[in-house]
Design a protein around this motif. Sequence first.
Motif, PDB file in Angstrom:
ATOM      1  N   SER A   1     -14.664  -1.484   3.413  1.00 14.76           N
ATOM      2  CA  SER A   1     -14.824  -2.642   5.179  1.00 14.76           C
ATOM      3  C   SER A   1     -13.935  -2.349   5.662  1.00 14.76           C
ATOM      4  CB  SER A   1     -14.848  -3.980   3.998  1.00 14.76           C
ATOM      5  OG  SER A   1     -14.042  -3.820   3.367  1.00 14.76           O
ATOM      6  N   HIS A   2     -14.299  -2.780   6.908  1.00 16.36           N
ATOM      7  CA  HIS A   2     -12.797  -2.911   7.990  1.00 16.36           C
ATOM      8  C   HIS A   2     -12.369  -4.272   7.206  1.00 16.36           C
ATOM      9  CE1 HIS A   2     -15.836  -1.423  11.128  1.00 16.36           C
ATOM     10  NE2 HIS A   2     -16.530  -1.814  10.486  1.00 16.36           N
ATOM     11  N   TYR A   3     -12.445  -4.826   6.839  1.00 16.19           N
ATOM     12  CA  TYR A   3     -11.806  -6.179   6.422  1.00 16.19           C
ATOM     13  C   TYR A   3     -10.110  -5.529   5.236  1.00 16.19           C
ATOM     14  CZ  TYR A   3      -9.725 -10.355   3.633  1.00 16.19           C
ATOM     15  OH  TYR A   3      -8.372 -11.007   2.971  1.00 16.19           O
ATOM     16  N   ALA A   4     -11.061  -4.441   4.615  1.00 16.63           N
ATOM     17  CA  ALA A   4     -10.107  -4.066   3.644  1.00 16.63           C
ATOM     18  C   ALA A   4      -8.966  -2.505   4.661  1.00 16.63           C
ATOM     19  CB  ALA A   4     -11.062  -2.869   2.549  1.00 16.63           C
TER      20      ALA A   4
ATOM     21  N   LYS B   1      -4.998  -2.643   4.547  1.00 11.63           N
ATOM     22  CA  LYS B   1      -4.135  -1.671   4.045  1.00 11.63           C
ATOM     23  C   LYS B   1      -3.380  -1.593   5.282  1.00 11.63           C
ATOM     24  CE  LYS B   1      -4.807   3.428   3.172  1.00 11.63           C
ATOM     25  NZ  LYS B   1      -5.953   4.264   3.425  1.00 11.63           N
ATOM     26  N   ALA B   2      -3.992  -1.629   6.376  1.00 13.20           N
ATOM     27  CA  ALA B   2      -2.912  -2.104   7.742  1.00 13.20           C
ATOM     28  C   ALA B   2      -1.370  -2.369   7.513  1.00 13.20           C
ATOM     29  CB  ALA B   2      -3.688  -1.578   9.069  1.00 13.20           C
ATOM     30  N   ASP B   3      -2.049  -4.032   6.753  1.00 13.50           N
ATOM     31  CA  ASP B   3      -1.356  -4.860   6.710  1.00 13.50           C
ATOM     32  C   ASP B   3      -0.110  -4.657   5.742  1.00 13.50           C
ATOM     33  OD1 ASP B   3      -0.769  -7.389   7.943  1.00 13.50           O
ATOM     34  OD2 ASP B   3      -1.055  -8.248   6.247  1.00 13.50           O
ATOM     35  N   ARG B   4      -0.940  -4.752   4.627  1.00 12.07           N
ATOM     36  CA  ARG B   4       0.432  -3.760   4.016  1.00 12.07           C
ATOM     37  C   ARG B   4       1.524  -2.654   4.133  1.00 12.07           C
ATOM     38  NH1 ARG B   4      -4.341  -3.228   0.218  1.00 12.07           N
ATOM     39  NH2 ARG B   4      -4.641  -5.813  -1.137  1.00 12.07           N
ATOM     40  N   GLN B   5       1.080  -1.942   4.699  1.00 13.02           N
ATOM     41  CA  GLN B   5       1.814  -0.748   5.250  1.00 13.02           C
ATOM     42  C   GLN B   5       2.642  -1.574   5.883  1.00 13.02           C
ATOM     43  OE1 GLN B   5      -1.044   1.958   6.726  1.00 13.02           O
ATOM     44  NE2 GLN B   5      -1.650   3.087   4.865  1.00 13.02           N
TER      45      GLN B   5
END
Length: 581
Positions: A566-569, A573-577
């Motif tokens: 999904s786009h949200y997932a 992921k990008a936010d955690r990185q």
Amino acid sequence: MPPNKQVSMLWLLRYLVPVKGRIAVLLLILLTTTACQLVNPQIIQRFIDTAASQGEVASLLGLAGLFLVIAAFNQLFTVCLSYLGNDVAWRATNRLRADLLRHCLRLDMRFHNLKTPGVMIERIDGDVTGMSNFFAMFIVQIVGSFVLLAGILGFMFVHHWPIAVVMAAFTVLSVGVMAAIRNLGVASSQAEREASASLFGLIEERLAGIEDVQAGGSVPYVMNRFHRAMRAVFLKGRRAWMLRVVPWNATVVLFTAAVTIVLWMGVRFYAAGELSLGTLYLIFQYTQMLNDPIEQLGNQMQEFQKAKSGLRRSRELLSAQSEIADGTETKLPDGALGVQFEHVTFSYNKGTPVLHDVSFALKPGERLGIVGRTGSGKSSVSRLLLRLYNIDSGTIRVGGVDIRTLRLEALYRRVGMVTQEVQLFDGTLRDNLTLFDSGVTDEAIMETTGRLGLRKWIEGLPEGLDTHLQAGGTSLSAGEAQLFALTRVFLTQPSLVILDEPSSRLDAATEAALQEAVNQLLRQCTGIVIAHRLSTLEKVDNMLVLGEGRVLEFGSREDLARDPSSHYAALLKADRQEELA
């Protein structure tokens, strides 16, 4: 109100109706003043004739005393005329200012996006000031001038009709010339006002962006723009002035010719023994007096042209119609409100859609998070829910009711929004929190601010809720202003709340406290949260991901978070990185 280029001054006269009592007093004083002006030259005539015939000194002293008394009263009446004339004009035109402002406040956002505050100030105040200047002296000088002209010519026909005929011909010709060319400078005066409005708009725009101007080293560019705008004001103003003074110049030429003929005739009749010395003086004095009302009419003709240009622009502004047509429905279901977007397409500019066939549904009491890249259309969704703009196609329902059928007042009463930019007004803290609604109690204010963590700060202020705030919010930090905006919305007890980047201006600690308060406040209503920070959306039920104005995905937040495709997932992921980095 349909546009009308052939504007009648009668339209503005309706604003004089509420001050008709003052106008009646003004006319009474005007007639008295005119009588004083007409009588005094006759007193001097009798004084000269009495002195020339070796009359009694007592009679001369009596005439001199009477002249001084009338002259003193005339000056007093003149001051009263000026005061009452300006009072009537400003009372009348202030109602027009109020009507213009009220009308502009009801126009849609497309209109306001095209007009800078500087331009609107000039349109609402500057144009009306020109009309006020005209109406301030309209009765005093226009009506007064005609009354004085009639009196002078009447007396002259009694004393010497041949000379009176010449004076009457001059009067009729002068008034006719001014009437024939009365509109000569109207168009140029209108262009002058437009240039002035553009100048004020430029100044307002640059002052609002002073930080960027200074930091970017753009002062020379701004000054160049300023000089060009000022040059346009000068050139158009000069042309307008030159055209406006044409009526006055025409009367000067005519008056010179009339005075020459009248004096020649007067001296000739005096030499022939047909006129006394006093009557010769009376003719000379009335001839000079005749120029005063004619000159006043010429000056007022200039003011008339400026007033008429302002009147045209005011009528043009009042003729602007909002594209947001108010509905007739006033009732929405009790409690939290559901939201449905059904194939909604929208564009700020025709041919460039920012939302394409957007569809989603939110049940009453649910919370929706909206994410997407900058320019994806997130904020447009919130603006459409409040009908700040009309959609191009599709349907938006709130509580199952098409918002186009709702009265705007009914919609705003149940839907609240906190925008990215928080506007604070010049007023007390209480006024800013309640938006000047005296029906909101201090207890409700303190209870709501307590949930948002502002109560201790307010109680620590020397004047509490009576503390004065400056317009623009310079007396508050960015975080405090954001919390104030949230308080303002929740004090209205809305059934649907839209939070557009509610934590964009807050630090991490304040954001955490705010999030808990928002969770409590949203328990009684439906919530839509637009955010870049995904941490703000941890408590929402559904997610809407937008991309270039289209729905990329819509569904349960938990389901989308678990779906690695999904786009949200991917965003999570990008936010955690980013946090780890």
